[in-house]
Scaffold this motif. Structure first.
Motif, mmCIF file in Angstrom:
data_model
loop_
_atom_site.group_PDB
_atom_site.id
_atom_site.type_symbol
_atom_site.label_atom_id
_atom_site.label_comp_id
_atom_site.label_asym_id
_atom_site.label_seq_id
_atom_site.Cartn_x
_atom_site.Cartn_y
_atom_site.Cartn_z
ATOM 1 N N ILE A 1 22.053 22.065 47.193
ATOM 2 C CA ILE A 1 23.253 21.407 46.685
ATOM 3 C C ILE A 1 24.372 22.424 46.517
ATOM 4 C CG2 ILE A 1 24.247 20.205 44.687
ATOM 5 C CD1 ILE A 1 21.463 18.853 44.373
ATOM 6 N N MET A 2 24.050 23.584 45.917
ATOM 7 C CA MET A 2 25.040 24.632 45.722
ATOM 8 C C MET A 2 25.565 25.132 47.068
ATOM 9 S SD MET A 2 26.727 26.569 43.565
ATOM 10 C CE MET A 2 25.849 26.749 42.030
ATOM 11 N N GLU A 3 24.668 25.315 48.025
ATOM 12 C CA GLU A 3 25.074 25.774 49.358
ATOM 13 C C GLU A 3 26.055 24.791 49.981
ATOM 14 O OE1 GLU A 3 23.123 26.336 53.781
ATOM 15 O OE2 GLU A 3 21.831 26.678 52.043
ATOM 16 N N ASN A 4 25.772 23.505 49.869
ATOM 17 C CA ASN A 4 26.663 22.483 50.425
ATOM 18 C C ASN A 4 28.013 22.482 49.717
ATOM 19 O OD1 ASN A 4 24.805 21.682 52.332
ATOM 20 N ND2 ASN A 4 23.951 20.070 51.053
ATOM 21 N N GLN A 5 28.030 22.718 48.408
ATOM 22 C CA GLN A 5 29.285 22.775 47.664
ATOM 23 C C GLN A 5 30.122 23.975 48.102
ATOM 24 O OE1 GLN A 5 27.739 22.783 43.661
ATOM 25 N NE2 GLN A 5 28.012 20.569 43.432
ATOM 26 N N VAL A 6 29.478 25.108 48.300
ATOM 27 C CA VAL A 6 30.188 26.304 48.757
ATOM 28 C C VAL A 6 30.772 26.061 50.149
ATOM 29 C CG1 VAL A 6 29.911 28.716 49.464
ATOM 30 C CG2 VAL A 6 28.893 27.911 47.328
ATOM 31 N N LYS A 7 29.970 25.497 51.044
ATOM 32 C CA LYS A 7 30.453 25.202 52.393
ATOM 33 C C LYS A 7 31.641 24.252 52.356
ATOM 34 C CE LYS A 7 26.175 25.980 54.964
ATOM 35 N NZ LYS A 7 25.099 25.341 55.752
ATOM 36 N N VAL B 1 41.739 23.728 45.147
ATOM 37 C CA VAL B 1 40.548 24.462 45.583
ATOM 38 C C VAL B 1 40.412 25.819 44.896
ATOM 39 C CG1 VAL B 1 39.544 25.624 47.584
ATOM 40 C CG2 VAL B 1 40.386 23.318 47.816
ATOM 41 N N LEU B 2 41.528 26.499 44.683
ATOM 42 C CA LEU B 2 41.471 27.875 44.183
ATOM 43 C C LEU B 2 41.177 27.938 42.687
ATOM 44 C CD1 LEU B 2 44.470 29.469 46.098
ATOM 45 C CD2 LEU B 2 42.048 29.491 46.697
ATOM 46 N N HIS B 3 40.315 28.849 42.324
ATOM 47 C CA HIS B 3 39.965 29.104 40.926
ATOM 48 C C HIS B 3 41.196 29.645 40.193
ATOM 49 C CE1 HIS B 3 38.102 31.208 37.529
ATOM 50 N NE2 HIS B 3 37.087 30.362 37.690
ATOM 51 N N PRO B 4 41.345 29.346 38.903
ATOM 52 C CA PRO B 4 42.500 29.866 38.150
ATOM 53 C C PRO B 4 42.616 31.392 38.168
ATOM 54 C CG PRO B 4 41.395 28.159 36.892
ATOM 55 C CD PRO B 4 40.548 28.423 38.103
ATOM 56 N N GLU B 5 41.508 32.083 38.326
ATOM 57 C CA GLU B 5 41.532 33.552 38.354
ATOM 58 C C GLU B 5 41.501 34.114 39.781
ATOM 59 O OE1 GLU B 5 42.013 35.443 35.643
ATOM 60 O OE2 GLU B 5 42.188 33.557 34.556
ATOM 61 N N PHE B 6 41.829 33.292 40.760
ATOM 62 C CA PHE B 6 41.854 33.696 42.162
ATOM 63 C C PHE B 6 42.784 34.887 42.354
ATOM 64 C CE2 PHE B 6 44.044 33.395 46.280
ATOM 65 C CZ PHE B 6 42.979 33.413 47.154
ATOM 66 N N ARG B 7 42.373 35.834 43.177
ATOM 67 C CA ARG B 7 43.176 37.010 43.518
ATOM 68 C C ARG B 7 43.044 37.291 45.009
ATOM 69 N NH1 ARG B 7 44.328 36.101 39.004
ATOM 70 N NH2 ARG B 7 44.453 37.459 37.212
ATOM 71 N N VAL B 8 44.102 37.836 45.583
ATOM 72 C CA VAL B 8 44.076 38.296 46.961
ATOM 73 C C VAL B 8 44.288 39.802 46.918
ATOM 74 C CG1 VAL B 8 45.200 38.197 49.222
ATOM 75 C CG2 VAL B 8 45.047 36.140 47.826
ATOM 76 N N VAL B 9 43.448 40.547 47.611
ATOM 77 C CA VAL B 9 43.590 41.992 47.696
ATOM 78 C C VAL B 9 44.111 42.312 49.099
ATOM 79 C CG1 VAL B 9 42.426 44.208 47.563
ATOM 80 C CG2 VAL B 9 41.710 42.340 46.068
ATOM 81 N N LEU B 10 45.288 42.936 49.148
ATOM 82 C CA LEU B 10 45.951 43.224 50.413
ATOM 83 C C LEU B 10 46.077 44.729 50.601
ATOM 84 C CD1 LEU B 10 48.719 40.649 49.698
ATOM 85 C CD2 LEU B 10 47.011 40.372 51.472
ATOM 86 N N ASN B 11 45.620 45.207 51.724
ATOM 87 C CA ASN B 11 45.719 46.631 52.030
ATOM 88 C C ASN B 11 46.975 46.863 52.859
ATOM 89 O OD1 ASN B 11 44.960 49.332 52.154
ATOM 90 N ND2 ASN B 11 43.805 49.020 54.042
ATOM 91 N N ARG B 12 47.865 47.725 52.370
ATOM 92 C CA ARG B 12 49.115 48.066 53.051
ATOM 93 C C ARG B 12 49.965 46.845 53.354
ATOM 94 N NH1 ARG B 12 47.390 53.056 57.010
ATOM 95 N NH2 ARG B 12 46.509 54.318 55.346
#
Length: 93
Positions: free
Chosen positions: A25-31, A52-63
């Motif tokens: 069930i968890m696998e299907n939810q993640v997918k 969809v995005l969690h409230p604490e979502f972050r994007v890490v960008l290099n350069r």
């Protein structure tokens, strides 16, 4: 009657190993979450991304944009930049 009981036990066992399996069930939810994110990002659908995005979502960008270091972008900034057309979301399959 014996075959009915055997059939019932087999069906019950199958149901336990497929639909009631918490890991499956968890696998299907993640997918599904990944699919929802991918579709929303490709369409630049900020409203769907917000769902969809969690409230604490972050994007890490290099350069990012030629910077010398790593940039960490919070959810609000990320969504604002997508909404404003300032960044392009690329999904790598």
């Amino acid at each position: 009657m014996k075959s009915f009981i055997t059939l019932f036990i087999l069906a019950y066992g199958w149901a336990l190993t497929t639909s009631s399996n918490p890991e499956k069930i968890m696998e299907n939810q993640v997918k599904q979450t990944i699919t929802d994110f991918t579709q929303a990002a490709e369409k630049r659908d900020v409203q769907a991304l917000e769902a969809v995005l969690h409230p604490e979502f972050r994007v890490v960008l290099n350069r990012f944009r030629g910077a010398e270091n790593t940039t960490i972008m919070d959810r609000k900034t990320y969504l604002d930049m997508i909404k404003g057309g300032k960044i392009e979301v690329s999904i790598i399959s």
